[in-house]
Write a protein that holds these residues in place. Structure first.
Motif, short mmCIF file in Angstrom:
data_model
loop_
_atom_site.label_atom_id
_atom_site.label_comp_id
_atom_site.label_asym_id
_atom_site.label_seq_id
_atom_site.Cartn_x
_atom_site.Cartn_y
_atom_site.Cartn_z
N LEU A 120 0.97 -0.90 -0.08
CA LEU A 120 0.53 0.38 -0.41
C LEU A 120 0.63 1.26 -0.05
N GLU A 121 2.27 1.66 0.35
CA GLU A 121 3.00 2.43 0.55
C GLU A 121 3.62 2.58 -1.18
N CYS A 122 3.66 1.55 -1.34
CA CYS A 122 4.26 1.16 -2.82
C CYS A 122 3.25 2.29 -3.61
N VAL A 123 2.18 2.12 -3.52
CA VAL A 123 1.36 2.60 -4.48
C VAL A 123 0.86 3.80 -3.81
N ARG A 124 1.47 4.43 -3.01
CA ARG A 124 1.10 5.47 -2.29
C ARG A 124 2.07 5.96 -2.61
N GLU A 125 3.31 6.23 -2.82
CA GLU A 125 4.64 6.48 -3.21
C GLU A 125 4.59 7.28 -5.20
N THR A 126 3.74 6.02 -5.81
CA THR A 126 3.73 5.72 -7.19
C THR A 126 2.52 6.80 -7.51
N ALA A 127 0.83 7.45 -6.71
CA ALA A 127 0.31 7.85 -6.21
C ALA A 127 0.86 9.67 -6.65
N ALA A 128 1.84 9.65 -5.58
CA ALA A 128 2.04 11.15 -5.01
C ALA A 128 3.12 11.27 -6.41
N ARG A 129 3.77 10.76 -7.07
CA ARG A 129 4.57 10.98 -7.58
C ARG A 129 3.70 11.70 -9.19
N GLU A 130 2.47 11.39 -9.85
CA GLU A 130 1.64 11.50 -10.52
C GLU A 130 1.04 12.80 -9.79
N ALA A 146 -5.40 -1.11 6.77
CA ALA A 146 -5.85 0.35 6.76
C ALA A 146 -5.73 0.47 8.12
N VAL A 147 -5.72 0.17 8.80
CA VAL A 147 -5.72 0.51 10.57
C VAL A 147 -3.39 0.53 10.36
N ARG A 148 -3.66 -0.69 10.06
CA ARG A 148 -1.94 -1.01 10.45
C ARG A 148 -1.08 -0.04 9.19
N TYR A 149 -1.19 0.58 8.31
CA TYR A 149 0.00 1.28 7.52
C TYR A 149 -0.98 2.05 8.44
N ALA A 150 -1.95 2.97 9.13
CA ALA A 150 -2.07 3.74 9.35
C ALA A 150 -1.42 4.49 10.78
N GLN A 151 -1.09 3.43 11.80
CA GLN A 151 -0.57 2.55 12.41
C GLN A 151 1.51 3.36 12.05
N GLU A 152 2.00 2.46 10.95
CA GLU A 152 2.97 2.95 10.82
C GLU A 152 3.53 3.75 9.66
N TYR A 153 2.64 4.25 9.03
CA TYR A 153 2.63 5.67 7.94
C TYR A 153 1.49 6.39 8.54
N PRO A 154 1.74 7.46 10.07
CA PRO A 154 0.69 8.51 10.17
C PRO A 154 1.11 9.46 9.42
N GLN A 155 2.20 9.62 8.50
CA GLN A 155 2.39 11.14 8.60
C GLN A 155 1.87 11.72 7.38
N HIS A 156 1.51 10.41 6.39
CA HIS A 156 0.75 10.58 5.17
C HIS A 156 -0.72 10.60 5.09
N LEU A 157 -1.36 10.45 6.13
CA LEU A 157 -2.86 10.25 6.04
C LEU A 157 -3.82 12.01 6.47
N ALA A 158 -4.39 12.01 5.39
CA ALA A 158 -5.41 13.62 5.74
C ALA A 158 -7.07 12.56 6.45
N ALA A 159 -7.05 11.69 5.89
CA ALA A 159 -8.27 10.78 6.43
C ALA A 159 -8.51 9.65 6.09
N ILE A 160 -8.82 8.58 7.00
CA ILE A 160 -9.13 7.17 6.65
C ILE A 160 -10.59 7.03 7.72
N VAL A 161 -11.22 5.74 5.75
CA VAL A 161 -12.30 5.44 6.21
C VAL A 161 -12.40 3.96 6.45
N LEU A 162 -13.35 3.37 7.61
CA LEU A 162 -13.70 2.22 7.82
C LEU A 162 -14.34 1.14 7.42
N SER A 163 -14.46 0.43 6.32
CA SER A 163 -15.50 -0.40 6.05
C SER A 163 -16.04 -1.20 6.41
#
Length: 277
Positions: free
Chosen positions: A87-97, A115-132
């Motif tokens: 997920l972080e890899c895909v985020r990096e790709t999106a951030a470059r675009e 998503a929650v585990r990502y948010a615990q490890e990479y909180p600096q990248h997130l503006a918001a989280i939606v959990l369904s």
């Protein structure tokens, strides 16, 4: 209205060359990263992705390793941390675009756990989280680990939505895994839930959505996990009579409206903060 653009690209990530679907309509103002659930694929999120794109998102939705069009043994997850790294890899790709745009992470079911585990490890990248309907806290499916041979317990399509067409499409989808759970997958989920429960609280504003009649991932079990990671900006909506797949439910327009109200508010705060910096 701008024309909708949908693409399928390959992104080389820790798990290998993952298939990623993207949607965009016009010039985006934010990025949405969607993490799909167990045994399915990102193509099942076309409707919600198109709605988000029309609201200004550049949507990126990978197929997890072993799912959909991505490589790997079907429905096998040996380490949830690798999926988080993907997920972080895909985020990096999106951030470059789309440099400088705020990121929203949307996770459904097992994707909510990622998503929650990502948010615990990479909180600096997130503006918001939606959990369904996220798999958090405890999950009754892990009881299958007690058996010497995992029994074949297919998902009941009627548990997905009150709309019978959703269940029929699920059964007929060749990219959906309809076989039994694999022991290593269940063990990886169990380890990830344990790590989440002992991890930090969520820093980003978070919206938790759940159906009151969700038998696949019961709301009461998820609540124990939500309480373990609850940050100061946690919001929730529990929908009476709704089942597991809220973005495919009969009241999906209501669900999407709640998501957009939350995101518009939080992204506006992000813009205000940027303006002061």
């Amino acid at each position: 209205m701008s024309e909708m653009s949908e693409r399928t690209v390959t992104v080389t990530c820790p798990s290998g060359p993952l298939q990623v679907r993207t949607w965009q309509a016009g010039e985006p103002g934010w990025v949405a990263l969607i993490a799909h659930g167990y045994g399915e694929h990102s193509g099942r999120y076309r409707w919600v992705a198109e709605q988000l794109a029309r609201e200004g998102a550049a949507v990126h939705a990978p197929d997890h390793v072993g799912h959909g069009g991505s490589p790997g043994e079907r429905a096998l997850l040996t380490d949830a941390e690798t999926v988080v790294a993907d997920l972080e890899c895909v985020r990096e790709t999106a951030a470059r675009e789309h440099p400088g745009l705020p990121l929203v992470l949307i996770g459904h079911s097992l994707g909510g756990m990622f998503a929650v585990r990502y948010a615990q490890e990479y909180p600096q990248h997130l503006a918001a989280i939606v959990l369904s309907a996220p798999v958090l806290g405890t999950w009754h499916v892990l009881d299958l680990l007690e058996y010497s041979e995992i029994p074949d317990t297919p998902i009941d399509p009627q548990a997905l939505s009150r709309d019978p067409e959703v269940g029929r499409a699920y059964l007929d989808d060749p990219q959906v895994w309809h076989g039994p759970f694999k022991r290593r997958t269940l063990q990886a989920i169990e380890r990830c839930l344990r790590a989440i429960n002992h991890g930090p609280a969520l820093r980003a504003p978070t919206l938790w959505l759940h159906g009151a009649d969700d038998d696949l991932v019961p709301e009461a079990d998820t609540r124990t996990g939500v309480d373990a990671v609850r940050g100061s900006r946690m919001h929730e909506h529990i929908y009476p009579d709704a089942r597991h797949e809220l973005f495919n439910e009969r009241n999906r327009a209501e669900v999407l409206g709640d998501v957009l109200s939350f995101l518009n508010r939080e992204l506006a705060r992000t813009d205000t903060t940027r303006g002061k910096s």
